[in-house]
Write a protein that holds these residues in place. Structure first.
Motif, short mmCIF file in Angstrom:
data_model
loop_
_atom_site.label_atom_id
_atom_site.label_comp_id
_atom_site.label_asym_id
_atom_site.label_seq_id
_atom_site.Cartn_x
_atom_site.Cartn_y
_atom_site.Cartn_z
N ASP A 70 38.85 -55.09 -5.12
CA ASP A 70 37.57 -54.80 -4.49
C ASP A 70 36.71 -54.02 -5.49
O ASP A 70 37.18 -53.05 -6.08
CB ASP A 70 37.82 -53.94 -3.24
N LYS A 72 34.69 -51.84 -5.20
CA LYS A 72 34.58 -50.39 -4.90
C LYS A 72 35.62 -49.59 -5.69
O LYS A 72 35.42 -48.41 -5.98
CB LYS A 72 34.76 -50.15 -3.40
N ASN A 208 28.77 -60.80 -4.47
CA ASN A 208 30.10 -61.37 -4.71
C ASN A 208 30.67 -60.97 -6.06
O ASN A 208 31.65 -61.55 -6.51
CB ASN A 208 30.04 -62.90 -4.63
N VAL A 210 32.68 -59.46 -8.85
CA VAL A 210 33.97 -58.77 -9.03
C VAL A 210 34.20 -58.58 -10.53
O VAL A 210 33.63 -59.28 -11.36
CB VAL A 210 35.18 -59.55 -8.44
N SER A 347 37.20 -44.71 0.35
CA SER A 347 37.83 -45.62 1.32
C SER A 347 38.02 -44.95 2.68
O SER A 347 38.34 -45.62 3.66
CB SER A 347 39.19 -46.07 0.81
#
Ligand code: ATP
Length: 501
Positions: A70, A72, A208, A210, A347
């Motif tokens: 992810d 993040k 999108n 990554v 998170s």
């Protein structure tokens, strides 16, 4: 020494260790492929590392996390904002350089001048030469050392303050020129992010986006709870991982030393906060032992970081004396709770353990050891490359630790007739289940020895007519070239003993 490096690079290609990627199209910069011997050496290094971590420590377990994560993760880890190198363009040659590398090269130039003075004086004074005294008093040495100290101090200050103007000033003050055009027509120094990105799924666009992981460590951090709970571990414990990492390096040079696609062997050791210096010292010692057990101890040196990275409170490198200079091989970092706390915050998931001694839930601290597989491969290869003159004859061979050698033993029938090849196959069958062995029957024995020397095979086993009578073979040892006879029945045990790590 540079010449020696060129020889190692050519050797690596000629004997099936390393090839440039997509070579028929001219090669892709800073990307390499490993050939038949290279892949064996790599696998042996990986096995050695894995055993030293997972097998030898009851409290270290393995993990294999994926390359995509992810996005993040990279925000929390600081890579999106801070995984940069200072970049400078030369307007004339249109070449890009890392400003810090240009400055390090400049310091190396002054260091080279000092070494020249030392060599000159050593020749002049012979046995009476006192190096310490010379370094402390010779005016030329002192002048160059002063210059190095000045540059280093400015460099450190600029790097720590993220001061790009400061880096540019050092380049200008010292008249550093572009190595290609010889001019100094530089643009400003700016930060350049090293992460590669791509799109996940069919729709292109930022949502999108990554990244290809630039380090394997984050896969370990985000799996911290999963692994801790399923492996029934509690700090102090470690998670080890071997895997690919990708960095869009600005200056990609020195063969497989700095690649854009490479592999890392990382271990994150989770500990009670406050115990980090104890574990930091422990892992420093362990990691040095790991390297010197398979390489010449003189080639490995600790070097404290000039600049501690954004995530660490103590950091040291194990440097290796590569033919092109003493450079980082492995990093050992005390990362505190930087990563876990950042992931916990972003998170909103607790990344803690219950510490019975402290009587509360805590985010553990981390000491990490991180070594590049390819860089270690290069250290092993350059350390092994040997040219020797024996009784007027020169010989080149790779003096690998037998445990790392791609092939442990080559089996030769002395001739292609009289049933010797069949007997040699029988010998192969005795040992091939436990060791990587090869078979050769072409050319004279001497030539076959030479071929095996060039790929670093520690033992050659020759089957001759006497073998048919008494079931013994001739074993020839790579480093000493000595030969002795051994019963076939004892070969496996012999190789077990001498080719273990
Ligand atoms: P360097 O200063 O050489 O760029 P680094 O300090 O960025 O290295 P780390 O992020 O600490 O390196 O990575 C750990 C290890 O991974 C390094 O010690 C090195 O062995 C290896 N490594 C890092 N970048 C590369 C690369 N581009 N190619 C090959 N190995 C690499």
């Amino acid at each position: 020494k540079e010449n020696m490096f060129q020889k190692v690079v050519s050797h690596a290609k000629e004997y099936g260790f390393v090839f440039p990627s997509s070579e028929i199209y001219g090669g892709l910069q800073a990307v390499y492929d490993y050939g038949s011997n290279g892949v064996e050496l790599r696998n042996n290094i990986k096995k050695y590392w894995w055993a030293s971590m997972v097998q030898m420590h009851e409290n270290i377990v393995g993990l294999d996390a994926s390359i995509f994560m992810d996005p993040k993760v990279w925000k929390a880890s600081g890579h999106v904002d801070a995984f940069n190198d200072p970049l400078v363009d030369n307007k004339d040659s249109k070449k890009r350089y890392r400003a810090d590398v240009l400055i390090e090269d400049l310091m190396a130039k002054y260091q080279g001048k000092i070494e020249k003075e030392v060599t000159k004086a050593q020749k002049r004074f012979g046995d009476d030469f006192d190096k310490e005294q010379f370094l402390a008093t010779n005016p030329n040495v002192l002048r160059n050392q002063k210059k190095i100290d000045e540059i280093e101090a400015k460099f450190k200050t600029a790097l720590e303050a993220d001061d790009m103007e400061g880096l540019k000033a050092i380049i200008e003050e010292n008249n550093i020129v572009c190595p290609i055009s010889g001019t100094c027509n530089w643009t400003d120094v700016r930060q350049f992010n090293l992460m590669f990105s791509t799109e996940l799924g069919a729709v292109a666009g930022d949502s999108n986006k990554v990244y290809l992981r630039p380090e394997t460590a984050q896969g370990i951090f985000v799996n911290f709870l999963n692994v801790m709970n399923t492996s029934r571990q509690r700090p102090p414990f470690g998670i080890a991982q071997i895997g690919k990492a990708f960095r869009n390096e600005i200056v990609a040079r020195q063969f497989i030393f700095r690649m854009r696609e490479f592999e890392q062997m990382e271990m994150q050791f989770f500990i009670q906060p406050g115990t980090e210096m104890k574990w930091y010292e422990y892992w420093k010692e362990q990691r040095m032992k790991f390297h010197t057990a398979v390489g010449n101890a003189d080639n490995y040196v600790f070097h404290d970081h000039l600049k501690t990275a954004h995530y660490a409170n103590a950091a040291v490198d194990i440097e290796f004396k590569f033919p092109f200079g003493q450079k980082e091989l492995e990093g050992i970092h005390s990362r505190t709770d930087f990563d876990l706390s950042a992931h916990q915050e972003l998170s909103s998931k607790k990344l803690q353990y219950f510490d019975h001694e402290l009587g509360k839930n805590v985010v553990p601290y981390v000491v990490e050891t991180s070594v590049g597989l390819d860089r270690m491969f290069l250290s092993i290869l350059t350390g092994a490359y040997t040219e020797e003159e024996v009784e007027g004859k020169s010989r080149t061979y790779l003096k690998f630790h037998p445990g790392l050698a791609p092939i442990k033993a080559a089996v030769f029938p002395l001739t292609k007739k009289d049933g010797l090849p069949e007997k040699a196959r029988e010998v192969m069958n005795e040992i091939k289940f436990d060791h990587n062995v090869s078979y050769e029957e072409k050319d004279a024995i001497g030539k076959r020895y030479t071929r095996q020397d060039l790929i670093g095979t520690p033992y050659c086993i020759t089957v001759d007519h006497q073998t048919l009578e008494d079931n013994t073979v001739t074993v020839r040892e790579r480093d000493t070239t000595e030969q002795f006879r051994l019963p076939i029945a004892e070969l496996k045990a012999y190789l077990d003993k001498h080719c273990s790590l």
